[in-house]
Scaffold this active site. Structure first.
Site, mmCIF file in Angstrom:
data_model
loop_
_atom_site.group_PDB
_atom_site.id
_atom_site.type_symbol
_atom_site.label_atom_id
_atom_site.label_comp_id
_atom_site.label_asym_id
_atom_site.label_seq_id
_atom_site.Cartn_x
_atom_site.Cartn_y
_atom_site.Cartn_z
ATOM 1 N N LYS A 32 -6.183 -8.637 -17.711
ATOM 2 C CA LYS A 32 -6.966 -7.479 -17.295
ATOM 3 C C LYS A 32 -8.304 -7.463 -18.046
ATOM 4 O O LYS A 32 -8.411 -8.149 -19.065
ATOM 5 C CB LYS A 32 -6.178 -6.211 -17.559
ATOM 6 N N HIS A 86 0.765 -6.835 -20.471
ATOM 7 C CA HIS A 86 1.727 -7.251 -21.503
ATOM 8 C C HIS A 86 2.740 -6.159 -21.834
ATOM 9 O O HIS A 86 3.770 -6.424 -22.423
ATOM 10 C CB HIS A 86 1.012 -7.800 -22.742
ATOM 11 N N LYS A 128 7.360 -6.022 -22.851
ATOM 12 C CA LYS A 128 7.974 -5.411 -24.050
ATOM 13 C C LYS A 128 9.437 -5.074 -23.754
ATOM 14 O O LYS A 128 9.766 -4.550 -22.700
ATOM 15 C CB LYS A 128 7.212 -4.146 -24.463
ATOM 16 N N GLU A 170 -3.226 4.725 -30.871
ATOM 17 C CA GLU A 170 -3.493 3.619 -31.796
ATOM 18 C C GLU A 170 -4.303 4.140 -32.968
ATOM 19 O O GLU A 170 -5.121 5.048 -32.796
ATOM 20 C CB GLU A 170 -4.277 2.520 -31.081
ATOM 21 N N HIS A 220 -1.374 -0.303 -18.393
ATOM 22 C CA HIS A 220 -0.137 -0.087 -19.158
ATOM 23 C C HIS A 220 0.517 1.267 -18.847
ATOM 24 O O HIS A 220 1.706 1.349 -18.564
ATOM 25 C CB HIS A 220 -0.406 -0.140 -20.667
HETATM 26 C C1 BG6 Z 1 -4.597 -4.058 -24.833
HETATM 27 C C2 BG6 Z 1 -5.847 -3.220 -24.931
HETATM 28 O O1 BG6 Z 1 -4.245 -4.250 -23.494
HETATM 29 O O2 BG6 Z 1 -3.534 -3.417 -25.501
HETATM 30 C C3 BG6 Z 1 -6.187 -2.922 -26.372
HETATM 31 O O3 BG6 Z 1 -6.925 -3.902 -24.331
HETATM 32 C C4 BG6 Z 1 -4.987 -2.364 -27.101
HETATM 33 O O4 BG6 Z 1 -7.290 -2.031 -26.464
HETATM 34 C C5 BG6 Z 1 -3.762 -3.244 -26.881
HETATM 35 O O5 BG6 Z 1 -5.298 -2.291 -28.479
HETATM 36 C C6 BG6 Z 1 -2.524 -2.633 -27.503
HETATM 37 O O6 BG6 Z 1 -1.443 -3.493 -27.361
HETATM 38 P P1 BG6 Z 1 -0.120 -3.247 -28.197
HETATM 39 O O7 BG6 Z 1 0.846 -4.244 -27.662
HETATM 40 O O8 BG6 Z 1 -0.481 -3.446 -29.643
HETATM 41 O O9 BG6 Z 1 0.288 -1.839 -27.948
#
Ligand code: BG6
Length: 517
Positions: A175, A205, A209, A243, A267
């Site tokens: 993406k 991704h 998970k 985050e 997501h």
């Molecule tokens: C990514 C985003 O898809 O997912 C990022 O582009 C984000 O901005 C990341 O930090 C977070 O991934 P995870 O697996 O650490 O939650």
């Protein structure tokens, strides 16, 4: 959609094979475009080593890097080695590395350079015979989306997109898939002129998970959740992806993109789809996608948007004991940037199951802590046969799927406080992956790369899902763009807090509150 020719479709929930038999990829080469980027270094190359280390890649495997750097094969090999040393999750084994590194190649070039694509084709053909990769190739486009069409066209021009004699060529796209519905449609159209939809693997991704896949098990392998998984019992649903990191070093990707495009479009809407969809007939990719598409088609932003959405941009503040700068002082961001680092939206799902149940989605950077969760917040009991003082501390029952960190599930309900009077207070009952299972969850990218090599498409959103997600989000993006044009950019919030006041107001207004994870 059926599994592409030459691949083995393994139904994850109805696999009758011996469970101790791992699924191992067949002979193939993985080509990574954008090997000098962060994703390749931190996730992709380590995941390939981890797969090799777990014995899930065949001896006839090759890894090819494509980039502008003037590297020899050995220089690229060193880069992969460094990435593996720093980011692999499994222990380093020299013999695994030696076997993997024998199949590492580098092709230097530009995306518009015919000679470079000819070198790529030659490299792959010689690997097919020397290393035995057998004409099977996965092209991983870890590059800016504006370069997707060009790279796809070049792959086609050099005969690398054709499926011939039982060999496969697949393309993996990261993406963002466009920046709104119109751009996603034209991007999909270009990609699909080169690769048939069954050879396109769009990475989200979050679907890789473990906890996200467990949503299917939780909902459809048990009897006790599904009867209350609806508007009769659920007051509202909150999906949070918070985050604590900031955006230093990511201006090139993030400025102008923002939280809604970065993670809500993909997501969080995927999490919503898995939470809200009906039970699929089975877990074949076609059935699963059909249910996700159906529920996304029924999902729309609640109105009016100035009350049902909120956005913010982090200002300076404290992240724990560390003092941090605001977005506008992060390197590479324009001082006038109106990119949102926090976004919250309210969605209605127009189905019998969810009529009247709002889904609140929020995500932000530099928030209080890193946590992703899906919370079903239940209605209160219709009648409480207690004196009001006895239930003063009783909140709403809730079922919380803890996606990360501390993966697991929490059930919150009222319980009597020990003592000689009746007093009810909220307590938590916890399931935690860490203590329930000895097995470690594989990293999302490991699972997804292996699925690409196996031609197993169920964890990859199809075209229609991506476009529906944009269709849902576009009105909010347009609303915010109109506010920007009037000079009303995103509201600042202090780093380390839980987001802008307008997001709290969005829920207060309707008598609800965000969970404080
Ligand atoms: C990514 C985003 O898809 O997912 C990022 O582009 C984000 O901005 C990341 O930090 C977070 O991934 P995870 O697996 O650490 O939650």
């Amino acid at each position: 959609m059926s599994a592409p020719a030459g691949s083995e479709w393994v139904n994850p929930l109805r696999d009758k094979r011996d469970k101790r038999m791992p699924r191992i990829a067949g002979p193939c080469a993985v080509v990574i475009f954008g090997v000098t980027g962060d994703l390749a270094r931190k996730k992709l190359m380590p995941a390939i080593y981890d797969l090799a280390n777990r014995g899930l890649l065949p001896p006839q495997f090759a890894l090819v890097g494509f980039a502008r750097r003037e590297w020899a094969h050995e220089d690229f090999g060193k880069e992969v080695y460094e990435a593996v040393q720093q980011h692999a999750r499994t222990p380093f084994h020299q013999e695994v590395w030696d076997r993997l590194s024998e199949g590492i190649r580098f092709v230097q070039g530009d995306f518009s350079d015919d000679a470079a694509f000819q070198r790529l084709a030659d490299t792959l053909h010689s690997l097919d015979t020397e290393r035995g990769t057998g004409g099977n190739h996965a092209f991983y486009l870890s590059i800016p989306p504006k370069a997707f069409p060009l790279v796809c066209e070049k792959l086609a021009q050099f005969g690398l997109a054709r499926e011939t004699d039982g060999c496969w060529n697949r393309v993996v796209i990261e993406k963002p898939f466009g920046h709104d519905l119109a751009s996603a449609e034209s991007l999909n159209a270009v990609v699909n002129t080169v690769f048939p939809e069954s050879s396109v693997f769009r990475i989200d991704h979050y679907l890789g998970k473990e906890t996200v896949q467990n949503l299917l098990a939780l909902r459809f392998a048990n009897t006790m959740f599904e009867p209350i998984w609806n508007a009769h019992y659920v007051d509202h649903v909150q999906i949070t992806m918070a985050e604590d990191i900031g955006l230093g070093g990511r201006a090139g990707y993030y400025d102008g993109i923002g939280a809604a495009r970065d993670v809500i479009q993909n997501h969080l809407l995927q999490l919503l789809a898995l939470t809200a969809m009906e039970e699929p007939v089975n877990f074949s990719p076609a059935e699963l996608q059909a249910e996700k598409i159906k529920v996304l088609s029924a999902t729309r932003l609640a109105q009016p948007l100035d009350q049902t959405t909120a956005r913010g941009q982090y200002a300076a503040g404290w992240q724990g004991s560390q003092q941090v700068v605001g977005l506008l002082d992060e390197e590479g961001f324009a001082k006038t940037s109106t990119t949102e680092t926090y976004a919250a939206i309210t969605l209605d799902v127009d189905t019998r199951r969810w009529a009247g149940v709002p889904f609140y989605l929020r995500s932000g950077k530099r928030l209080g802590r890193r946590v992703t969760e899906i919370a079903l917040v239940f209605k209160r009991a219709p009648h409480l046969p207690f004196d009001a003082t006895m239930t003063e501390e009783l909140g709403h029952n809730a079922l919380v799927i803890r996606v990360q960190p501390d993966e697991g599930i929490t059930l919150r309900f009222g319980s009597k406080v020990p003592g000689n009077r009746m007093e009810v207070r909220d307590v938590n009952m916890d399931f935690s992956y860490g203590s329930a299972f000895a097995e470690e969850s594989p990293e999302a990218y490991e699972r997804l790369i292996l699925d690409v090599l196996l031609g197993e498409p169920s964890l990859f959103p199809v075209n229609a899902e991506v476009e529906l997600a944009w269709q849902i989000l576009d009105p909010a993006l347009e609303h915010w763009a109109a506010l920007d044009a009037e000079g009303g950019g995103p509201e600042p919030y202090a780093a380390g807090s839980w987001g802008p006041d307008s997001a709290f107001e969005m829920l207060h207004r309707v008598g609800r509150e965000w969970r404080r994870p």
